[in-house]
Design a protein around this motif. Structure first.
Motif, short mmCIF file in Angstrom:
data_model
loop_
_atom_site.label_atom_id
_atom_site.label_comp_id
_atom_site.label_asym_id
_atom_site.label_seq_id
_atom_site.Cartn_x
_atom_site.Cartn_y
_atom_site.Cartn_z
N THR A 16 11.82 -10.69 -7.06
CA THR A 16 11.60 -9.20 -6.61
C THR A 16 11.14 -9.36 -5.10
O THR A 16 11.03 -10.36 -4.52
N TYR A 17 11.06 -8.16 -4.37
CA TYR A 17 10.57 -8.19 -3.32
C TYR A 17 9.04 -8.79 -3.16
O TYR A 17 8.77 -9.53 -2.21
N GLU A 18 8.31 -8.13 -4.31
CA GLU A 18 7.14 -8.86 -4.15
C GLU A 18 6.77 -10.33 -4.32
O GLU A 18 6.20 -11.11 -3.79
N ALA A 19 7.66 -10.91 -5.44
CA ALA A 19 7.74 -12.47 -5.35
C ALA A 19 7.98 -13.19 -4.07
O ALA A 19 7.79 -14.14 -3.80
N LEU A 20 9.36 -12.81 -3.57
CA LEU A 20 9.66 -13.22 -2.26
C LEU A 20 8.55 -13.09 -1.26
O LEU A 20 8.48 -14.17 -0.32
N ALA A 21 8.13 -12.07 -1.02
CA ALA A 21 6.89 -11.91 -0.10
C ALA A 21 5.79 -12.93 -0.43
O ALA A 21 5.22 -13.48 0.54
N GLU A 22 5.40 -12.99 -1.49
CA GLU A 22 4.25 -14.16 -2.03
C GLU A 22 4.79 -15.59 -1.66
O GLU A 22 4.02 -16.47 -1.12
N HIS A 23 6.12 -15.59 -1.90
CA HIS A 23 6.83 -17.18 -1.48
C HIS A 23 6.60 -17.42 -0.07
O HIS A 23 6.32 -18.60 -0.02
N TYR A 24 6.80 -16.41 0.86
CA TYR A 24 6.86 -16.67 2.04
C TYR A 24 5.27 -16.56 2.75
O TYR A 24 5.22 -16.52 4.00
N VAL B 44 3.72 -13.38 3.05
CA VAL B 44 3.77 -12.13 3.97
C VAL B 44 3.90 -10.98 3.13
O VAL B 44 3.67 -11.03 2.00
N SER B 45 3.37 -9.88 3.77
CA SER B 45 3.43 -8.53 3.00
C SER B 45 4.79 -8.09 2.69
O SER B 45 6.02 -8.83 3.06
N ARG B 46 4.65 -7.28 1.67
CA ARG B 46 6.16 -6.74 1.07
C ARG B 46 6.69 -5.87 2.18
O ARG B 46 7.99 -6.04 2.47
N ARG B 47 6.14 -5.16 3.18
CA ARG B 47 6.55 -4.50 4.44
C ARG B 47 7.30 -5.49 5.27
O ARG B 47 8.35 -5.32 5.59
N THR B 48 6.43 -6.63 5.48
CA THR B 48 7.15 -7.53 6.38
C THR B 48 8.58 -8.40 5.89
O THR B 48 9.49 -8.36 6.36
N MET B 49 8.62 -8.20 4.41
CA MET B 49 9.52 -8.77 3.84
C MET B 49 10.76 -8.01 3.73
O MET B 49 11.93 -8.06 4.10
N TYR B 50 10.34 -6.75 3.71
CA TYR B 50 11.36 -5.59 3.94
C TYR B 50 12.04 -5.57 5.22
O TYR B 50 13.52 -5.37 5.23
N GLN B 51 11.18 -5.85 6.23
CA GLN B 51 11.56 -5.76 7.72
C GLN B 51 12.41 -7.19 7.68
O GLN B 51 13.61 -6.97 8.60
N ARG B 52 12.10 -8.25 7.29
CA ARG B 52 13.01 -9.69 7.55
C ARG B 52 14.24 -9.23 6.76
O ARG B 52 15.51 -9.87 7.27
N VAL B 53 14.45 -8.99 5.62
CA VAL B 53 15.64 -8.42 4.64
C VAL B 53 16.36 -7.57 5.53
O VAL B 53 17.86 -7.79 5.83
N TRP B 54 16.04 -6.46 6.35
CA TRP B 54 16.78 -5.60 7.01
C TRP B 54 17.23 -6.08 8.23
O TRP B 54 18.45 -6.01 8.82
N LYS B 55 16.54 -7.25 9.03
CA LYS B 55 16.98 -7.72 10.21
C LYS B 55 18.07 -8.93 9.84
O LYS B 55 18.67 -9.59 10.64
N GLY B 56 18.03 -9.36 8.58
CA GLY B 56 18.87 -10.56 8.08
C GLY B 56 18.20 -11.98 8.41
O GLY B 56 18.84 -12.97 8.45
N GLU B 57 16.99 -11.87 8.38
CA GLU B 57 16.21 -13.02 8.66
C GLU B 57 15.41 -13.52 7.25
O GLU B 57 14.14 -13.66 6.99
#
Length: 70
Positions: A7-15, A17-30
């Motif tokens: 999930t977004y939460e699991a991916l954010a925890e893996h990296y 970062v916050s869930r919001r930051t993860m949403y931004q990274r996905v949106w940017k293709g990063e």
């Protein structure tokens, strides 16, 4: 058998970062390539795709701080 998606939460925890930051990274293709549903919304990430992305995007501290040309 269907493999569980991260999930977004699991991916954010893996990296770390916050869930919001993860949403931004996905949106940017990063971020790793997500699995999309029929409507085009993100359903999650395959663990092997996250591992592939991580291995392809490793940088040393010097590369991160000073660029890859040094």
């Amino acid at each position: 058998m269907m493999q569980r998606l991260l999930t977004y939460e699991a991916l954010a925890e893996h990296y770390g970062v916050s869930r919001r930051t993860m949403y931004q990274r996905v949106w940017k293709g990063e971020a790793p390539t997500p699995v999309l549903g029929p409507s085009g919304r993100v359903r999650g990430w395959r663990p092997e795709e996250v591992a592939r992305y991580d291995s392809a995007n490793q940088r040393t501290r010097a590369e991160y701080l000073y660029g890859s040309d040094k």
